[in-house]
Design a protein around this motif. Structure first.
Motif, PDB file in Angstrom:
ATOM      1  N   SER A  39      37.440  38.145  24.859  1.00  0.00           N
ATOM      2  CA  SER A  39      37.143  38.856  26.299  1.00  0.00           C
ATOM      3  C   SER A  39      38.435  39.134  26.859  1.00  0.00           C
ATOM      4  CB  SER A  39      36.370  38.029  27.448  1.00  0.00           C
ATOM      5  OG  SER A  39      37.355  36.884  27.687  1.00  0.00           O
ATOM      6  N   CYS A  40      39.584  38.690  26.447  1.00  0.00           N
ATOM      7  CA  CYS A  40      40.870  39.136  27.169  1.00  0.00           C
ATOM      8  C   CYS A  40      41.755  39.927  26.015  1.00  0.00           C
ATOM      9  CB  CYS A  40      41.810  37.934  27.604  1.00  0.00           C
ATOM     10  SG  CYS A  40      41.138  37.177  29.024  1.00  0.00           S
ATOM     11  N   HIS A  41      41.847  39.276  24.837  1.00  0.00           N
ATOM     12  CA  HIS A  41      42.774  39.780  23.806  1.00  0.00           C
ATOM     13  C   HIS A  41      41.825  40.884  22.827  1.00  0.00           C
ATOM     14  CE1 HIS A  41      46.026  36.858  23.951  1.00  0.00           C
ATOM     15  NE2 HIS A  41      45.387  36.279  24.531  1.00  0.00           N
ATOM     16  N   GLY A  42      40.506  41.178  23.236  1.00  0.00           N
ATOM     17  CA  GLY A  42      40.073  42.125  22.512  1.00  0.00           C
ATOM     18  C   GLY A  42      39.460  41.900  21.070  1.00  0.00           C
ATOM     19  N   ASP A  43      38.475  42.648  20.786  1.00  0.00           N
ATOM     20  CA  ASP A  43      37.774  42.110  19.396  1.00  0.00           C
ATOM     21  C   ASP A  43      38.925  42.269  18.185  1.00  0.00           C
ATOM     22  OD1 ASP A  43      35.427  41.948  20.527  1.00  0.00           O
ATOM     23  OD2 ASP A  43      34.850  44.134  20.206  1.00  0.00           O
ATOM     24  N   THR A  44      39.885  42.846  18.308  1.00  0.00           N
ATOM     25  CA  THR A  44      40.752  42.997  17.107  1.00  0.00           C
ATOM     26  C   THR A  44      42.261  42.824  17.759  1.00  0.00           C
ATOM     27  OG1 THR A  44      41.354  45.464  17.810  1.00  0.00           O
ATOM     28  CG2 THR A  44      39.699  45.010  16.039  1.00  0.00           C
TER      29      THR A  44
ATOM     30  N   ILE B 127      43.065  40.833  35.188  1.00  0.00           N
ATOM     31  CA  ILE B 127      44.261  39.801  34.816  1.00  0.00           C
ATOM     32  C   ILE B 127      45.508  40.857  34.708  1.00  0.00           C
ATOM     33  CG2 ILE B 127      42.723  38.050  34.023  1.00  0.00           C
ATOM     34  CD1 ILE B 127      43.610  38.656  31.092  1.00  0.00           C
ATOM     35  N   ARG B 128      46.584  40.006  35.364  1.00  0.00           N
ATOM     36  CA  ARG B 128      48.022  40.717  34.934  1.00  0.00           C
ATOM     37  C   ARG B 128      48.950  39.453  34.878  1.00  0.00           C
ATOM     38  NH1 ARG B 128      45.586  44.163  33.704  1.00  0.00           N
ATOM     39  NH2 ARG B 128      45.345  46.267  34.891  1.00  0.00           N
ATOM     40  N   PRO B 129      49.664  39.640  34.017  1.00  0.00           N
ATOM     41  CA  PRO B 129      50.005  40.551  33.001  1.00  0.00           C
ATOM     42  C   PRO B 129      48.835  40.524  31.680  1.00  0.00           C
ATOM     43  CG  PRO B 129      51.557  38.863  32.410  1.00  0.00           C
ATOM     44  CD  PRO B 129      50.740  38.423  33.641  1.00  0.00           C
ATOM     45  N   ALA B 130      48.409  41.793  31.546  1.00  0.00           N
ATOM     46  CA  ALA B 130      47.536  41.847  30.277  1.00  0.00           C
ATOM     47  C   ALA B 130      48.090  41.156  29.055  1.00  0.00           C
ATOM     48  CB  ALA B 130      47.254  43.356  30.023  1.00  0.00           C
ATOM     49  N   PRO B 131      47.328  40.660  28.330  1.00  0.00           N
ATOM     50  CA  PRO B 131      47.784  39.999  27.127  1.00  0.00           C
ATOM     51  C   PRO B 131      48.463  41.059  26.030  1.00  0.00           C
ATOM     52  CG  PRO B 131      45.174  39.474  27.356  1.00  0.00           C
ATOM     53  CD  PRO B 131      45.789  40.733  28.447  1.00  0.00           C
ATOM     54  N   ALA B 132      49.408  40.445  25.165  1.00  0.00           N
ATOM     55  CA  ALA B 132      49.980  41.319  24.407  1.00  0.00           C
ATOM     56  C   ALA B 132      49.265  41.666  23.219  1.00  0.00           C
ATOM     57  CB  ALA B 132      51.339  40.541  23.832  1.00  0.00           C
ATOM     58  N   ASP B 133      49.424  42.474  22.439  1.00  0.00           N
ATOM     59  CA  ASP B 133      48.952  43.010  21.279  1.00  0.00           C
ATOM     60  C   ASP B 133      49.482  41.989  20.279  1.00  0.00           C
ATOM     61  OD1 ASP B 133      48.067  44.253  18.918  1.00  0.00           O
ATOM     62  OD2 ASP B 133      48.597  46.117  19.345  1.00  0.00           O
ATOM     63  N   ILE B 134      48.378  41.275  19.504  1.00  0.00           N
ATOM     64  CA  ILE B 134      48.815  40.404  18.660  1.00  0.00           C
ATOM     65  C   ILE B 134      48.506  40.629  17.312  1.00  0.00           C
ATOM     66  CG2 ILE B 134      48.903  38.427  20.393  1.00  0.00           C
ATOM     67  CD1 ILE B 134      46.142  37.631  19.412  1.00  0.00           C
ATOM     68  N   SER B 135      48.099  41.939  17.025  1.00  0.00           N
ATOM     69  CA  SER B 135      47.743  42.480  15.764  1.00  0.00           C
ATOM     70  C   SER B 135      48.816  43.090  15.113  1.00  0.00           C
ATOM     71  CB  SER B 135      46.224  43.460  16.327  1.00  0.00           C
ATOM     72  OG  SER B 135      46.833  44.666  16.509  1.00  0.00           O
ATOM     73  N   THR B 136      50.018  43.209  15.465  1.00  0.00           N
ATOM     74  CA  THR B 136      50.954  44.007  14.877  1.00  0.00           C
ATOM     75  C   THR B 136      51.802  43.359  13.965  1.00  0.00           C
ATOM     76  OG1 THR B 136      52.471  43.615  16.528  1.00  0.00           O
ATOM     77  CG2 THR B 136      51.033  45.341  17.061  1.00  0.00           C
ATOM     78  N   ALA B 137      52.522  43.851  13.247  1.00  0.00           N
ATOM     79  CA  ALA B 137      53.374  43.389  12.208  1.00  0.00           C
ATOM     80  C   ALA B 137      54.595  42.667  12.983  1.00  0.00           C
ATOM     81  CB  ALA B 137      53.881  44.389  11.297  1.00  0.00           C
ATOM     82  N   GLU B 138      54.895  43.359  13.996  1.00  0.00           N
ATOM     83  CA  GLU B 138      55.878  42.601  14.945  1.00  0.00           C
ATOM     84  C   GLU B 138      55.493  41.427  15.184  1.00  0.00           C
ATOM     85  OE1 GLU B 138      57.982  40.942  18.151  1.00  0.00           O
ATOM     86  OE2 GLU B 138      55.961  42.014  18.681  1.00  0.00           O
ATOM     87  N   ALA B 139      54.308  41.086  15.852  1.00  0.00           N
ATOM     88  CA  ALA B 139      53.747  39.747  16.243  1.00  0.00           C
ATOM     89  C   ALA B 139      53.536  39.005  14.846  1.00  0.00           C
ATOM     90  CB  ALA B 139      52.376  40.054  16.955  1.00  0.00           C
ATOM     91  N   ARG B 140      53.244  39.428  13.901  1.00  0.00           N
ATOM     92  CA  ARG B 140      53.121  38.544  12.452  1.00  0.00           C
ATOM     93  C   ARG B 140      54.403  38.080  12.260  1.00  0.00           C
ATOM     94  NH1 ARG B 140      52.889  42.437   8.170  1.00  0.00           N
ATOM     95  NH2 ARG B 140      55.315  42.147   8.518  1.00  0.00           N
ATOM     96  N   ASP B 141      55.552  38.902  12.447  1.00  0.00           N
ATOM     97  CA  ASP B 141      57.021  38.494  12.008  1.00  0.00           C
ATOM     98  C   ASP B 141      57.357  37.433  12.859  1.00  0.00           C
ATOM     99  OD1 ASP B 141      56.358  39.752   9.723  1.00  0.00           O
ATOM    100  OD2 ASP B 141      57.633  41.634  10.395  1.00  0.00           O
ATOM    101  N   ARG B 142      57.153  37.795  14.209  1.00  0.00           N
ATOM    102  CA  ARG B 142      57.681  36.981  15.489  1.00  0.00           C
ATOM    103  C   ARG B 142      57.147  35.603  15.683  1.00  0.00           C
ATOM    104  NH1 ARG B 142      55.524  37.071  20.223  1.00  0.00           N
ATOM    105  NH2 ARG B 142      54.566  38.987  19.790  1.00  0.00           N
TER     106      ARG B 142
END
Length: 127
Positions: free
Chosen positions: A53-58, A69-84
Motif C-alpha cells: 500500500s505504501c511501497h507499491g506493487d513493484t 504520507i511524507r516522505p514517500a517511500p524510496a524506490d527499492i526496485s533499483t540496481a542502486e537499492a540492490r547494491d546499497r
C-alpha cells in the motif's frame, strides 16, 4: 533564511529525512531462509498484505497510500537499492521501521520478514 532553517522547515513538513543509519551488526546479518519459490511466494504474500500500500506493487514507492504520507517511500526496485542495501539492512528496516513506516516486528514473524527480503530481491534487477 539559512540552510539550517530550510532543512528544519522541510523536516517539519515531512519532506526531508536524515539518512537511515543501520547498525553494522544488522547490516552484516545473512538471510537464514533458503531462497526457494515457496519462500519468495510467502514473502510476496506478506509484502502484498503489509507493504504494497505504501511501497507499491513493484517496490517503486508508488503505493496508493503515498498521497497521505511524507516522505514517500524510496524506490527499492533499483540496481542502486540492490547494491546499497544488504539483506541484513533490509531485514532491520522492515523489523524496526521509521516514521512514517511502522516496524513489522509485532506484525510479521521473523521468518516472514526474511521471506519479504527474498521477495524484494526479485523486484530488483539481477546482478
Amino acid at each position: 533564511m539559512t540552510v539550517l532553517s530550510l532543512a528544519a522547515l522541510f523536516a517539519l513538513a515531512g519532506l526531508f529525512q536524515e539518512p537511515w543509519v543501520v547498525p553494522e551488526e544488522a547490516r552484516a546479518m545473512e538471510n537464514p531462509v533458503a531462497r526457494s519459490d515457496e519462500a519468495i511466494a510467502l514473502g510476496k504474500t506478506a509484502y502484498d498484505a503489509r507493504c504494497a500500500s505504501c511501497h507499491g506493487d513493484t517496490g517503486k514507492g508508488d503505493g496508493r497510500a503515498t498521497r497521505f504520507i511524507r516522505p514517500a517511500p524510496a524506490d527499492i526496485s533499483t540496481a542502486e537499492a540492490r547494491d546499497r542495501m544488504t539483506d541484513g539492512e533490509m531485514f532491520y528496516k522492515i523489523t524496526e521501521g521509521r516514521k512514517p513506516m511502522p516496524g513489522m516486528a509485532r506484525t510479521l514473524e521473523e521468518e516472514e520478514r526474511w521471506q519479504v527480503v527474498l521477495y524484494l530481491r526479485t523486484l530488483q534487477p539481477p546482478r
